[in-house]
Design a protein around this motif. Sequence first.
Motif, PDB file in Angstrom:
ATOM      1  N   LYS A 131       0.815  -1.227   0.000  1.00  0.00           N
ATOM      2  CA  LYS A 131       0.000   0.000   0.000  1.00  0.00           C
ATOM      3  C   LYS A 131       0.845   1.274   0.000  1.00  0.00           C
ATOM      4  O   LYS A 131       0.304   2.372   0.057  1.00  0.00           O
ATOM      5  CB  LYS A 131      -0.868   0.051   1.261  1.00  0.00           C
ATOM      6  N   LEU A 132       2.152   1.147  -0.048  1.00  0.00           N
ATOM      7  CA  LEU A 132       3.042   2.266   0.247  1.00  0.00           C
ATOM      8  C   LEU A 132       3.270   3.203  -0.934  1.00  0.00           C
ATOM      9  O   LEU A 132       3.577   2.775  -2.042  1.00  0.00           O
ATOM     10  CB  LEU A 132       4.392   1.727   0.718  1.00  0.00           C
ATOM     11  N   LYS A 133       3.157   4.504  -0.655  1.00  0.00           N
ATOM     12  CA  LYS A 133       3.608   5.597  -1.525  1.00  0.00           C
ATOM     13  C   LYS A 133       4.587   6.373  -0.648  1.00  0.00           C
ATOM     14  O   LYS A 133       4.227   6.779   0.459  1.00  0.00           O
ATOM     15  CB  LYS A 133       2.464   6.524  -1.920  1.00  0.00           C
ATOM     16  N   ALA A 134       5.822   6.588  -1.106  1.00  0.00           N
ATOM     17  CA  ALA A 134       6.818   7.160  -0.206  1.00  0.00           C
ATOM     18  C   ALA A 134       7.883   7.968  -0.924  1.00  0.00           C
ATOM     19  O   ALA A 134       8.155   7.757  -2.111  1.00  0.00           O
ATOM     20  CB  ALA A 134       7.484   6.047   0.594  1.00  0.00           C
ATOM     21  N   VAL A 135       8.489   8.871  -0.151  1.00  0.00           N
ATOM     22  CA  VAL A 135       9.660   9.635  -0.576  1.00  0.00           C
ATOM     23  C   VAL A 135      10.762   9.398   0.459  1.00  0.00           C
ATOM     24  O   VAL A 135      10.498   8.899   1.546  1.00  0.00           O
ATOM     25  CB  VAL A 135       9.347  11.153  -0.686  1.00  0.00           C
ATOM     26  N   HIS A 136      11.977   9.776   0.099  1.00  0.00           N
ATOM     27  CA  HIS A 136      13.069   9.646   1.074  1.00  0.00           C
ATOM     28  C   HIS A 136      13.151  10.914   1.913  1.00  0.00           C
ATOM     29  O   HIS A 136      12.681  11.981   1.526  1.00  0.00           O
ATOM     30  CB  HIS A 136      14.406   9.344   0.388  1.00  0.00           C
ATOM     31  N   GLY A 137      13.750  10.757   3.090  1.00  0.00           N
ATOM     32  CA  GLY A 137      13.973  11.894   3.981  1.00  0.00           C
ATOM     33  C   GLY A 137      15.449  12.144   4.172  1.00  0.00           C
ATOM     34  O   GLY A 137      16.296  11.375   3.692  1.00  0.00           O
ATOM     35  N   ASN A 138      15.772  13.189   4.886  1.00  0.00           N
ATOM     36  CA  ASN A 138      17.168  13.571   5.081  1.00  0.00           C
ATOM     37  C   ASN A 138      17.945  12.569   5.935  1.00  0.00           C
ATOM     38  O   ASN A 138      19.158  12.465   5.817  1.00  0.00           O
ATOM     39  CB  ASN A 138      17.275  14.974   5.691  1.00  0.00           C
ATOM     40  N   SER A 139      17.264  11.792   6.786  1.00  0.00           N
ATOM     41  CA  SER A 139      17.955  10.823   7.650  1.00  0.00           C
ATOM     42  C   SER A 139      17.990   9.415   7.068  1.00  0.00           C
ATOM     43  O   SER A 139      18.509   8.506   7.706  1.00  0.00           O
ATOM     44  CB  SER A 139      17.279  10.772   9.025  1.00  0.00           C
ATOM     45  N   ASP A 140      17.425   9.233   5.892  1.00  0.00           N
ATOM     46  CA  ASP A 140      17.434   7.903   5.282  1.00  0.00           C
ATOM     47  C   ASP A 140      18.825   7.562   4.772  1.00  0.00           C
ATOM     48  O   ASP A 140      19.579   8.446   4.352  1.00  0.00           O
ATOM     49  CB  ASP A 140      16.413   7.834   4.139  1.00  0.00           C
ATOM     50  N   ASP A 141      19.139   6.271   4.821  1.00  0.00           N
ATOM     51  CA  ASP A 141      20.463   5.874   4.355  1.00  0.00           C
ATOM     52  C   ASP A 141      20.575   6.063   2.839  1.00  0.00           C
ATOM     53  O   ASP A 141      19.575   6.272   2.156  1.00  0.00           O
ATOM     54  CB  ASP A 141      20.824   4.456   4.806  1.00  0.00           C
TER      55      ASP A 141
END
Length: 176
Positions: A50-60
């Motif tokens: 079900k996921l819709k996502a973006v990366h964040g500043n703390s993501d590897d």
Amino acid sequence: MKIIALSDTHLKGGEIPTTFKDILDDCDVIAHAGDFTTMECYQAFASTGKLKAVHGNSDDSELKELLPEKLIFDVDGVKIGIVHEGALSIMDTTPLRYLALEMEVDVLIFGHIHRPLVETSDVILICPGSPTSPRMACPSIVEINVDNGKVSAEIIEIEGHLCGYIDFTRKLEGMK
């Protein structure tokens, strides 16, 4: 259609916490505005299908390569955008409003500030806060409902670790 927006989960492991897993099981879309932190955390959310996502500043770095910085999707004729950063303060959402207009979305979900917000003007701005590491707020997510092109959004407080400030003020209130 029920969308659960969340952000800033900052989880190290590969399991979704039980404090909000049932809520995710009962939705159509999970909109994550970044800061999963690890690939294992991302995979736990992605495995729901079900996921819709973006990366964040703390993501590897692996997540930053895999996930976009911005994402736009359509639900029942409503254009929804997701970004991680865009606000330095919950007090001034003007840059986010302009970003939503630039992205040509009706709803903009964002993260990074770890405090929940639902603000409606000519666009709807939604920050779900953080379900695991809130700042100046209780752990939270946002439930978004889209029905025949109409959008409603509600901040949902969930069980979990309170930020130190909220815990401190509650203890002070108990001393009165």
